[in-house]
Enzyme design. Structure first.
Site, short mmCIF file in Angstrom:
data_model
loop_
_atom_site.label_atom_id
_atom_site.label_comp_id
_atom_site.label_asym_id
_atom_site.label_seq_id
_atom_site.Cartn_x
_atom_site.Cartn_y
_atom_site.Cartn_z
N LYS A 184 4.21 69.88 56.15
CA LYS A 184 4.19 68.55 55.55
C LYS A 184 3.79 67.50 56.61
O LYS A 184 3.80 67.78 57.81
CB LYS A 184 5.56 68.20 54.96
CG LYS A 184 6.11 69.29 54.05
CD LYS A 184 5.20 69.56 52.84
CE LYS A 184 5.80 70.49 51.81
NZ LYS A 184 5.65 71.92 52.11
C1 LIG Z 1 6.14 71.41 45.87
C2 LIG Z 1 7.18 71.94 46.81
N1 LIG Z 1 8.47 71.93 46.43
C3 LIG Z 1 9.45 72.37 47.25
C4 LIG Z 1 9.18 72.88 48.49
C5 LIG Z 1 10.29 73.39 49.35
O1 LIG Z 1 10.43 72.66 50.55
P1 LIG Z 1 11.15 73.34 51.82
O2 LIG Z 1 10.21 74.37 52.35
O3 LIG Z 1 11.37 72.21 52.77
O4 LIG Z 1 12.44 73.92 51.33
C6 LIG Z 1 7.85 72.92 48.93
C7 LIG Z 1 7.53 73.46 50.27
O5 LIG Z 1 6.55 74.07 50.52
C8 LIG Z 1 6.83 72.44 48.07
O6 LIG Z 1 5.53 72.48 48.43
#
Ligand SMILES: Cc1ncc(COP(=O)(O)O)c(C=O)c1O
Length: 370
Positions: A184
């Protein structure tokens, strides 16, 4: 190798992080509070609660909104599976909706189609995803959802810096969830946050991230079945400088996406993502024609020193969701096509203009020469 993504971490960011490590005060503390203020300040609305990942943000947001067994939640069929995994983990049912083929996000039409055949009160919430940073049409989505008494959650995990109709994403939702994973635009390693307008809701999120602890009569009581989803203070310290630099970083991302759009326009066999002025471009995903072999394209790009990858998943095609819900293979054709043929190209603030030229020229020549 031209990397798909690369964090924007300066020596000063590392020093801020090291200072926390040297202090010995490692868990949630002043840097977490500073990060929460910085995110809410950048977004321009609401109160922020930092948590340990984007998944933890979605999980605590749904818990705080009271989603549980017997409930159903609308989720776009094309997303990273964490969006729906949290629904399932709470014992609720995932109701999938197809997405728009050009923006890759949920539309009111996709929602309306998915709602057909469901009792008015059965579907308790929608999680709209700003996939790759594209701002989902939240005013229309929220109007439709609220008209049916549904809660509105925005999975803005990819979308810090994105704007919808002049306001930062998340402003139309009851709760907006962000991720600070290294893919990100702002990273704490693992990390995330929930941004909400309702002060009571943010207090529930804060309690849930910290074992359900609430101060009562000067004593700590455990008033909810909470979790440990706290962010450490040194992780928060890593992101403070990134937020300070974030305005120009988003501008650079928009510039890089515009370069890809210009250089790749008109390439036969290639569909480009629909632009939007508010898009912060966490990722730039193109879609290959069905006749092209994506895996071969990824391998040939890699051979040319360029990292590329698939985008997100079509949830109904994944083992868990296929076994539980048994959707027809063609139930969500747009999601299936994006899953099968999406190709994410390198995009990060360290990417040089000549590297964008090289990526675009290499991809064009691979496609044109079969
Ligand atoms: C659309 C979306 N939702 C949720 C997540 C989950 O985030 P995290 O990896 O920080 O748990 C991601 C991560 O890639 C994502 O792209």
């Amino acid at each position: 190798m031209i990397r798909l993504a690369a964090p924007d971490i300066s020596e000063q960011d590392i020093e801020r992080c090291a200072a926390v490590l040297r202090s010995g005060m490692l868990v949630q503390g002043p840097n977490v509070a500073a990060l929460e203020d910085a995110i809410a300040g950048f977004a321009g609305f609401g109160t922020c609660a930092a948590v340990s990942s984007g998944t933890a943000a979605l999980h605590t947001a749904l818990m705080a909104l009271g989603i549980g067994p017997g409930d159903a939640v609308l989720v776009p069929a094309f997303t990273f599976p964490a969006t729906a995994n949290v629904v399932e983990a709470l014992g609720a049912r995932t109701v999938l909706c197809d997405v728009d083929p050009g923006t890759y996000v949920l539309t009111p039409e996709g929602m309306a189609a998915a709602l057909q055949g469901h009792r008015e009160d059965a579907v308790r919430a929608v999680i709209a995803v700003d996939e790759f940073g594209y701002p989902a049409p939240m005013t229309a989505i929220a109007a439709l959802a609220r008209g049916r008494g549904m809660a509105v959650i925005e999975d803005a995990c990819c979308a810090l810096g994105s704007m919808h109709e002049g306001v930062h994403v998340g402003a139309h939702a009851d709760a907006a969830c962000f991720s600070f994973h290294p893919r990100k635009a702002v990273t704490t390693g693992e990390g995330g946050c929930v941004l909400v307008r309702d002060p009571e809701l943010v207090e529930r999120v804060r309690r849930l991230r910290n074992h359900g602890i609430e101060a009562r009569d000067g004593l700590a009581d455990f008033t909810a079945a909470g979790l440990n989803y706290r962010l450490t203070d040194f992780q928060a310290a890593l992101a403070l400088g990134q937020i300070e630099r974030f305005g120009p970083a988003v501008a650079r991302r928009r510039d890089l996406a515009a370069r890809y759009a210009y250089l790749l326009a008109g390439t036969p066999g290639l569909a480009l993502p629909e632009p939007d002025d508010g898009h912060s471009w966490q990722s730039y995903m193109v879609v290959l024609d069905d006749g092209l072999d994506r895996l071969a394209v990824i391998e040939e790009l890699r051979a040319a020193g360029i990292e590329a990858n698939l985008g997100a998943q079509a949830l109904h095609e994944l083992g868990y969701f296929a076994a539980k819900y048994g959707h027809e293979a063609d139930a969500f054709p747009n999601a299936s096509r994006l899953y099968r043929s999406g190709l994410v190209l390198p995009l990060h603030t360290g990417l040089r203009d000549d590297e964008v030229l090289h990526v675009a020229a290499t991809l064009k020549s691979l496609i044109e020469n079969g």
